[in-house]
Design an enzyme around this catalytic site. Structure first.
Site, mmCIF file in Angstrom:
data_model
loop_
_atom_site.group_PDB
_atom_site.id
_atom_site.type_symbol
_atom_site.label_atom_id
_atom_site.label_comp_id
_atom_site.label_asym_id
_atom_site.label_seq_id
_atom_site.Cartn_x
_atom_site.Cartn_y
_atom_site.Cartn_z
ATOM 1 N N GLU A 1 9.686 3.968 7.668
ATOM 2 C CA GLU A 1 9.707 3.965 9.130
ATOM 3 C C GLU A 1 10.064 5.338 9.698
ATOM 4 O OE1 GLU A 1 10.173 0.184 10.106
ATOM 5 O OE2 GLU A 1 10.654 -0.379 8.062
ATOM 6 N N LYS B 1 3.810 12.392 -4.093
ATOM 7 C CA LYS B 1 2.520 12.078 -3.460
ATOM 8 C C LYS B 1 2.614 10.825 -2.584
ATOM 9 C CE LYS B 1 -1.475 12.892 -5.465
ATOM 10 N NZ LYS B 1 -2.590 12.801 -6.435
ATOM 11 N N ILE C 1 13.445 11.717 -3.724
ATOM 12 C CA ILE C 1 12.029 11.370 -3.659
ATOM 13 C C ILE C 1 11.552 10.952 -5.049
ATOM 14 C CG2 ILE C 1 9.718 12.253 -3.133
ATOM 15 C CD1 ILE C 1 11.703 11.810 -0.715
ATOM 16 N N LEU C 2 11.024 9.736 -5.152
ATOM 17 C CA LEU C 2 10.614 9.210 -6.457
ATOM 18 C C LEU C 2 9.209 9.655 -6.841
ATOM 19 C CD1 LEU C 2 11.973 5.556 -6.356
ATOM 20 C CD2 LEU C 2 13.141 7.663 -6.986
ATOM 21 N N ASN C 3 8.381 9.912 -5.829
ATOM 22 C CA ASN C 3 7.005 10.324 -6.105
ATOM 23 C C ASN C 3 6.544 11.177 -4.926
ATOM 24 O OD1 ASN C 3 4.096 10.363 -5.957
ATOM 25 N ND2 ASN C 3 4.015 8.674 -7.414
ATOM 26 N N GLY D 1 0.843 -1.196 0.000
ATOM 27 C CA GLY D 1 0.000 0.000 0.000
ATOM 28 C C GLY D 1 0.872 1.237 0.000
#
Ligand code: MOS
Length: 732
Positions: A698, A626, A622-624, A463
């Site tokens: 985490e 959102k 950061i790959l995405n 998820g």
């Protein structure tokens, strides 16, 4: 670049329309149902069963007890030697332990028969509270799988403490907590001769494959694990817990596919939990707040050792988070008649940083130094434990950007000094950190004649966005719009990938995906040069790139379809492995963050509300944007639950978990969580891995509980060192 953009989760529509298929939802013809029978005592042994009534009930196909259970192999490959709950002997070591499995042709009939199974036991005295057993605390035998000792020290912390102008000492405690994933653990097992197919909700299909193969003494190639979606795991689905093997055992016994879905209550006894901790912190400091000596002694609860060993590594962050010459940490265990604990989101750091960052706040208050300033005065420019430089560290930027967004400067230092009408207002902060992990992974890319690509790796999506970010990486590498890339995961027949735990999926699988795509790219370019021959004379591979399903260069283009047709194939596969190099030896690898929270406390009722939240994080590239923000909001929410609500209650007399349901185990809901501001500090850490990421799963929950406790202290003047913080604590 598609990578980095805040695109929607590619599986979002499937999830909200119910099209996403979870383990229990696979339609397997002829499936029958298994139900676990559990111990109602916490310690003792099974004398025998009275099965007459249950066996006579309609639809019952088998009742499996230690008397007739398949003997499973206990050695080789099984990470945690979970034997007793696999019906291999008559020992009972915790309340809720599986003692039998009933199989029937419907779930209702299996439940009815399970309720009719009579278990005769001899009960012995159970140990159910840590406090009563502290005298028996012992050092772990296999800390971090034997990769390092459980204790460490540098310098002479005792002498440095004795000589320090400021001495601080306090003990912090955290309770047992459960993961409460939305999807309960579920398995369908179907044998075909000596091969078994298992649909199960797991964070690690390759681990499940190995564990089942080992237990049943078959080759891993005879075990297929399928898990396209996971409805949350948070660590509880990292290991292959007994119900998976019990489903396979039951299926073998009755010669039909068997479905075993845990009840919500059973998810509290069958698949681990975050153990209770008792942590003593000792700090010696100068009057300027500079740390001179740091000591962190952690004790966490274990089950009885027959189930394995799990240590909550609470003190590891204390080794590296601040500059301090003299540091010692220890980890100890206390055996209880409870199930085996396990990893739960930010295992170690979540509990341990609560203690360390509460203590730092106490030191700041005592010395009248601003809490952010105290941390900056002790900023570690390199890792003093590993004695290595950090691969990258943007923690200073986290403090600065977080403090600015939060308007930390409006905080007046004295407790109870900020009020809004009669409401007590408190502002607190804490540091976050989590190790950057990586394991070997493989990926395959299949280039189709129409120029689209299917990228595959045997990884998982909890998820968190694996489907989405892997497709983004592949699309950029292959020069395709994301709509023309499909990413497949969750099948052990796909190239092998590690467990989705320790925040390492992106950093492990991402480089393999990129490597496989890069290989596809260079081979297709090579083919293009060969195919165009003389007409592209003088064109070198460096002039060419893959773009929208064709190799494109200064003298024109050649479609992938044309190249495949010339070779008489419909698709081409490229596979690559990616594994860590020596970065672990060169660098100290950590992600970082700064947590800022405002709480409002009602002075009459003690009600604590989280009013504002800002978290600033250095998780590498950061790959995405959102899915990254969703991880941050989720982790902070988890941390607020830890601070104020979550606690598993064990009835001391029976060893039974008293609140094993989500109405009495209190989790935060929307009404408990304010609008959360998240900041992703710019970073791209190519020392950590080839794609520059550091992990975000985490990190965002580490330090939240301390930040909240520190804010509660600032609001009320009451220091709470025992989680969760209760209304009555602040009224004291
Ligand atoms: Mo995470 S607790 O390593 O699944």
């Amino acid at each position: 670049m598609i990578t980095g953009q805040p695109i929607d989760r590619r599986d979002g529509r499937q999830k909200v329309t119910g099209a996403a298929r979870y383990a229990a939802e696979f339609q397997v013809p002829g499936v029958v149902h298994a139900v676990l029978v559990q111990s109602t005592i916490a310690a003792g042994s099974i004398d025998g069963f009275d099965l007459a009534e249950a066996q006579g009930m309609p639809g019952v196909l088998a009742i499996i007890t230690p008397d007739n259970a398949l003997k499973l192999s206990r050695n080789g490959g099984v990470r945690q030697a979970i034997t007793a709950p696999l019906l291999q002997d008559n020992t009972i070591v915790h309340n809720g332990q599986h003692v039998a499995v009933v199989v029937a042709d419907s779930l209702d009939r299996a439940m009815a028969a399970a309720a009719a199974v009579r278990v005769h036991t001899t009960e012995t005295e159970a140990v159910t509270s840590m406090e009563s057993a502290l005298g028996q605390a012992y050092p772990p035998k296999n800390f971090r799988d034997g990769r390092r000792p459980a204790d460490s020290r540098r310098g002479n912390p005792e002498a440095a403490f004795d000589a320090a102008p400021v001495q601080f000492e306090a003990t912090y405690t955290t309770p047992v907590e459960h993961h409460n994933a939305m999807e309960p653990h579920a398995t369908i097992a179907a044998w075909d001769g000596d091969s078994v197919t298992i649909y199960t909700s797991t964070q690690g299909i390759s681990g499940a494959q190995g564990t089942i193969a080992s237990l049943f003494g078959i080759d891993p190639s005879h075990v297929r694990i399928i898990c396209p979606f996971v409805g949350g795991g948070f660590g509880s689905k990292g290991n292959t817990w007994p119900p998976v093997a019990l489903a396979a055992m039951a299926a073998r016994k009755v010669g039909r596919p068997v479905k075993l879905v845990l009840t919500r209550r059973q998810t509290y006894t069958s698949n681990g939990y975050r153990p209770e901790t008792i942590q003593r912190i000792r700090i010696g400091a100068g009057s300027d707040g500079k740390l001179l000596s740091l000591r962190h002694d952690g004790i966490s609860n274990m089950s009885m050792p027959v189930l394995g060993e799990f240590v909550e590594p609470v003190a590891l962050a204390t080794e590296m988070l601040y500059a301090c010459p003299d540091v010692a940490v220890t980890h100890r265990l206390v055996d209880l008649n409870l199930p085996l604990p396990t990893y739960m989101r930010a295992p170690g750091e979540a509990s341990g940083v609560f203690a360390l960052e509460s203590a730092m706040d106490e030191l700041a208050a005592e010395l009248k130094i601003d809490p952010v300033e105290l941390r900056l005065r002790n900023y570690a420019e390199r890792d003093g434990h590993e004695n290595r430089p950090f691969s990258s560290k943007k923690l200073r930027e986290c403090y600065e950007q977080g403090a600015a967004a939060f308007d930390w400067s409006r905080r007046t230092p004295a407790p109870r000094s900020m009020q809004d009408g009669r409401t007590l207002v408190g502002l607190g902060m804490a540091t976050s950190t989590y190790p950057v992990n990586r394991q070997p992974a493989s990926a395959r890319v299949r280039i189709m004649a129409d120029g689209t690509a299917v990228v595959q790796s045997g990884t998982q999506d909890l998820g968190t966005g694996t489907y989405t970010v892997m497709a983004q990486l592949a699309a950029d590498e292959l020069g395709l719009p994301i709509g023309r890339v499909r990413f497949e995961l969750g099948d052990s027949r796909l190239p092998k990938a590690p467990v989705s735990g320790g925040s390492m999926t992106v950093g492990s699988v991402g480089p393999a995906v990129v490597a496989a795509c890069a290989q596809a790219c260079s081979q297709l370019i090579g083919m293009a040069v060969a195919d165009r021959g003389a007409t592209w004379q003088g064109v070198t591979p460096g002039d060419l790139r893959l773009r929208d399903g064709a190799v494109v260069g200064p003298r024109g283009r050649i479609g992938v379809g044309e190249m495949l047709a010339r070779r008489g194939v419909e698709s081409l596969d490229f596979e690559a492995d990616a594994k860590p190099g020596d970065e672990q030896k060169q660098f100290s690898l950590h992600s970082f963050g700064a947590q800022f929270v405002e709480v409002h406390v009602d002075p009459d009722t003690g009600e604590i509300r989280v009013a504002r939240y800002v978290g600033a994080f250095d998780g590498g590239r950061i790959l995405n944007a959102k899915t990254a923000r969703s991880q941050l909001v989720g982790g902070i929410t988890f941390g607020i639950g830890m601070a104020l609500l979550e606690e598993t209650l064990v009835d001391q007399a029976s060893g039974r978990i008293a609140n094993s349901n989500i109405s009495e185990y209190i989790l935060p809901v929307n009404a408990d969580i304010p609008d959360i501001t998240t900041i992703l500090v710019a970073n791209d850490d190519r020392n950590a891995n080839p794609i520059g990421t550091k992990g975000l799963g985490e990190l965002p929950m580490v330090g939240v509980a301390a930040a909240v406790a520190n804010a509660v202290y600032h609001a009320t003047g009451v220091r709470v060192r025992d989680l969760p913080i209760r209304l009555e604590d602040v009224l004291a």
